[in-house]
Design an enzyme around this catalytic site. Structure first.
Site, mmCIF file in Angstrom:
data_model
loop_
_atom_site.group_PDB
_atom_site.id
_atom_site.type_symbol
_atom_site.label_atom_id
_atom_site.label_comp_id
_atom_site.label_asym_id
_atom_site.label_seq_id
_atom_site.Cartn_x
_atom_site.Cartn_y
_atom_site.Cartn_z
ATOM 1 N N ALA A 9 0.920 -1.270 -0.013
ATOM 2 C CA ALA A 9 0.039 0.147 0.130
ATOM 3 C C ALA A 9 1.071 1.109 -0.087
ATOM 4 C CB ALA A 9 -0.907 -0.047 1.118
ATOM 5 N N CYS A 10 0.583 2.211 -0.878
ATOM 6 C CA CYS A 10 1.326 3.509 -0.818
ATOM 7 C C CYS A 10 0.322 4.603 -0.756
ATOM 8 C CB CYS A 10 2.194 3.582 -2.482
ATOM 9 S SG CYS A 10 1.235 3.665 -3.722
ATOM 10 N N ILE A 11 1.020 5.941 -0.855
ATOM 11 C CA ILE A 11 0.083 6.791 -0.582
ATOM 12 C C ILE A 11 -1.172 7.259 -1.343
ATOM 13 C CG2 ILE A 11 0.200 9.684 -0.030
ATOM 14 C CD1 ILE A 11 2.883 8.773 1.000
#
Lengths: 104, 154
Positions: A9-11
């Site tokens: 999961a990234c921003i």
């Protein structure tokens, strides 16, 4: 051979989530390990890990720059946490670190 | 403004020989291309959103490739512009390499354009595939690049 599950999961949830997922799969395969990767990106949960997946895993890899959603699913598991960039940069290191966690 | 794209990526999304002096300049110029193509309605706003994302962590993923991206309300449809620069640009890349290949990605919030978001995710994931990267590095013909990207849609 070990069995891993991972969450990425990234921003923005647009790019790094999916690059990290592919790199984990690439290097797990190279190393002869099994891995199932859940992505928590802009499209929501994909390839969501089941309770069985998690129970059967030797260790969990979080390649995340943000909070893991539904993190309570992983309670009691050995968890390696890294940033997505680290995993994108060096997927082999992520797999090696997961093995270290297992005492391999 | 509502130019309709039947395919995810067409020749209009490919810029070979982008003449940019810096990362900021490249993003500004490619954001303008996105506005021309109807992908975003406000290039300046979109550029600012992308540069904000750049300020958090680098999108220089190594191997001379960068994937700047922005999630912005000015985006009409999730899409990307692919560019090759005339000269390598400093990008604080993960491996220290300078960037000559840029994928500028534009996305909206989670509920819109899922199919296109899926394509962006597929393209990003493919950048971990050494064969795919070698292919796009070697190819400079926009038509052939379109075909390479189209194969990902299958």
């Amino acid at each position: 051979m070990s069995k891993f599950v991972a969450v990425t999961a990234c921003i923005a949830g647009v790019a790094h989530t999916y690059m990290a997922a592919q790199n984990l799969k690439k290097y797990a395969k190279k190393n002869g390990d099994q891995i199932k990767v859940e992505t928590q990106g802009a499209m929501g949960f994909e390839n969501k890990l089941t309770a069985k997946d998690i129970a059967e895993a030797d260790a969990v890899i979080f390649a995340v720059d943000t909070n893991v959603r539904e993190q309570d699913r992983f309670e009691g598991k050995k968890i390696l946490k890294m940033g997505t960039s680290e995993v994108v940069k060096d997927g082999s290191k992520a797999i090696a670190k997961a093995h270290e966690l297992l005492g391999d | 403004m509502t130019k309709k794209e039947t395919s995810f990526i067409s020749k209009g999304n490919i810029v070979i020989g982008l003449d940019a002096s810096s990362k900021e300049d490249a993003i500004t110029k490619l954001a303008a291309v996105m506005e021309e193509n109807g992908i975003v309605s406000d290039a300046t706003k979109f550029k600012d959103d992308v540069l904000y994302r750049e300020s958090l962590t680098t999108t220089g993923i190594g191997n001379n490739i960068a994937i700047p991206h922005g999630k912005s309300e000015t985006v009409n449809v999730a899409s990307l512009v692919f560019a090759k620069t005339t000269k390598p640009l400093e990008w604080n890349s993960l491996d220290g390499s300078k960037v000559s290949i840029i994928f500028l990605m534009a996305a909206r919030d989670k509920d819109s354009g899922k199919e296109h978001l899926k394509m962006l995710a597929t393209v990003a994931g493919k950048l971990m595939d050494d064969d795919f990267v070698a292919q796009i590095k070697a190819e400079n013909d926009p038509d052939k690049l379109v075909n390479i990207f189209k194969k990902l849609e299958d």
